[in-house]
Design a protein around this motif. Structure first.
Motif, short mmCIF file in Angstrom:
data_model
loop_
_atom_site.label_atom_id
_atom_site.label_comp_id
_atom_site.label_asym_id
_atom_site.label_seq_id
_atom_site.Cartn_x
_atom_site.Cartn_y
_atom_site.Cartn_z
N CYS A 35 19.84 31.25 83.50
CA CYS A 35 18.81 30.50 82.85
C CYS A 35 18.76 31.14 81.44
O CYS A 35 18.10 30.55 80.58
CB CYS A 35 17.56 30.41 83.58
N LEU A 38 14.38 21.19 89.36
CA LEU A 38 15.83 21.78 89.68
C LEU A 38 16.77 20.99 90.66
O LEU A 38 18.00 20.90 90.49
CB LEU A 38 15.92 23.22 90.21
N LYS A 39 15.69 20.63 91.91
CA LYS A 39 16.50 19.78 92.72
C LYS A 39 16.90 18.35 92.12
O LYS A 39 17.62 17.69 92.39
CB LYS A 39 15.49 19.50 93.86
N ARG A 68 19.77 18.60 90.11
CA ARG A 68 20.86 18.73 91.23
C ARG A 68 21.26 17.65 91.68
O ARG A 68 22.46 17.31 91.68
CB ARG A 68 20.50 19.97 92.16
N ARG A 101 21.76 19.84 83.80
CA ARG A 101 22.14 19.48 85.13
C ARG A 101 23.08 20.35 85.76
O ARG A 101 23.01 21.02 86.93
CB ARG A 101 22.60 18.01 85.26
N ALA A 158 21.52 23.47 87.25
CA ALA A 158 20.76 23.21 88.69
C ALA A 158 22.07 23.07 89.55
O ALA A 158 21.83 23.48 90.79
CB ALA A 158 20.25 22.13 88.35
N ILE A 177 17.22 27.98 94.74
CA ILE A 177 16.20 27.48 93.88
C ILE A 177 14.79 28.00 94.03
O ILE A 177 14.29 28.22 93.11
CB ILE A 177 16.45 25.74 94.25
#
Lengths: 208, 245
Positions: free
Chosen positions: A36, A67-68, A71, A88, A91, A100
């Motif tokens: 990151c 993040l989910k 993903r 994207r 993630a 995560i």
């Protein structure tokens, strides 16, 4: 004799290669954050030139949820969300929910950087508009997890305006799977134009 | 044989495979021959007691033949290879068959955007269907592609098509392909494009005429597709949910 030396050397190398690997190493949040940091910076202060907002100190629940979403494709798959499309794959590179959670906890523990505003909104006008926002995001913009409302006073003003624009055009929150994102859609409808967005964000920048 | 390991899903995939075979069949005997001679000489002329090293100028006719004969033979092989390669190059890169449709492919750090023609079968019109990381094609149709990049160099690579084409910022590069096998295959970026280069896979979905028509009709005029997360899923995807512009 010479040949025997070569054979012995080969067997030694083979034995070294076959050694049992070191104990399983599960990277922690700090180590995972190195990916990151290329865009968001080592302190989480963000880099506007890379379209990366400040994230330090944001709630771990919010980082985890976003993040989910990236993903799964709830965010970052709209053809007009170019920075989101860049986020994207990052993630997607996280291997499981535990990673995560680790990375979100690390980001949440970073001291908030409160970047300086760069837009020219009218904070006084924005104060009136923000009264509505404060019902979820809090009077100080501190956010409220129970309402899925993130903190607003820890990131860049340009990022907040862009997200309001994204919500307005349904680039964000328009995916049927993004239920919490869709919560924002009726609220941004109250913002008449870009100047109103800048005004309310200017007010958010004054919140302590 | 290549198809045994990697499906050939475009009309010219077999031509590429055959070219690789031609190169392999011609080059491989040379490789083993040269290595064999090299090791033969290494052992034949290894250090011997009482014998000094010699400097050979290579001016004698029987010595020069070691260079000139292989040289001529390699040139003859080169001619065969060049003819084979040019034929494939002309068929795939120079000739542009009349396309049944056109798709626009836009690369960026680190995703692919695909612009499909809508019911009017033309791109750059209001009924275009936009997707991210998911390219829908009708089996048996010839497509022209227009490839561009929003930021840095990328390379549009579809292994089952045997297609790899660089995308350059500021240029629109045209080419073509004709899918011949239904399925869900991978698309990759084959040009190092930044930290997320290895994380920008997409899928090409080749479907029957009926399925493709159904997919298009599910994205009626004026609608913009929010792509489903196909890139991370190996199985065929359902049609993306329509989304208001």
């Amino acid at each position: 004799m010479q040949f025997a030396k070569y054979v012995a050397c080969g067997i030694s190398l083979l034995a070294m290669a076959c050694q049992a690997p070191a104990e399983d190493h599960s990277p922690g949040g700090e180590e995972l954050y190195q990916l990151c940091s290329n865009c968001h910076g080592e302190t989480g202060a963000g880099r506007p030139v890379l379209n990366a907002p400040a994230i330090a100190g944001l709630g771990s629940w919010y980082i985890e949820a976003q993040l989910k979403k990236f993903r799964s494709g709830e965010r970052g798959t709209h053809p007009e969300d170019l920075p989101g499309m860049g986020m994207r794959p990052m993630a997607m590179s996280l291997q499981n929910d535990a990673q995560i959670a680790d990375i979100a906890a690390h980001v949440a523990a970073m001291p908030a950087t409160r970047p300086k505003p760069i837009l020219d909104g009218d904070a006084a006008k924005g104060a009136g508009i923000y009264a509505t926002c404060s019902t979820c995001h809090g009077k100080s913009g501190e956010g409220e997890q129970e309402k899925s409302a993130p903190a607003l006073n820890k990131t860049h003003d340009w990022y907040l305006v862009r997200q309001l624009q994204n919500f307005k055009s349904r680039v964000r929150g328009g995916n049927p799977a993004d239920a919490t994102g869709a919560q924002m859609l009726p609220w941004v409808a109250m913002l008449a134009d870009e100047q109103a967005m800048k005004d309310v964000v200017a007010h958010i920048q004054t919140l302590k | 044989m290549v198809e045994h390991y990697l499906t050939a899903a475009s009309s010219y995939a077999t031509d590429i495979d055959n070219l690789i075979w031609l190169v392999t069949i011609i080059v491989m005997p040379w490789f083993f021959l040269v290595q064999g001679i090299l090791f033969y000489f290494l052992f034949k002329f290894k250090k011997k007691d009482g014998q000094k090293a010699q400097y050979i100028t290579g001016e004698e006719a029987h010595q020069m033949r070691w260079v000139s004969v292989p040289h001529i033979l390699v040139l003859l092989c080169d001619i065969v290879l060049i003819f084979g390669a040019i034929r494939v190059w002309v068929d795939i890169k120079q000739d542009m068959p009349t396309p049944d449709a056109t798709v626009r492919i836009i690369a960026q750090q680190w995703a692919w955007t695909f612009v499909h023609p809508g019911p009017d079968n033309k791109i750059d019109t209001d009924d275009d269907i936009w997707t991210v990381d998911e390219l829908h094609l009708e089996n048996g149709q010839t497509y022209q592609y227009k490839l561009e990049s929003r930021d840095v160099m990328h390379s549009f690579s579809v292994p089952v098509f045997r297609l790899k084409q660089d995308a350059l910022p500021g240029r629109v590069i045209s080419g073509w392909f004709k899918p011949i096998k239904e399925g869900n295959w991978s698309i990759q970026c084959a040009e190092m494009c930044g930290i997320g280069h290895g994380l920008m896979p997409a899928r090409v979905i080749i479907e029957s005429a009926a399925a493709h028509a159904a997919w298009i009709s599910a994205h009626g005029p004026g609608k913009l597709a929010a792509a489903t997360p196909a890139a991370s899923a190996p199985a065929p995807q359902t049609a993306p949910a329509p989304q208001a512009p």
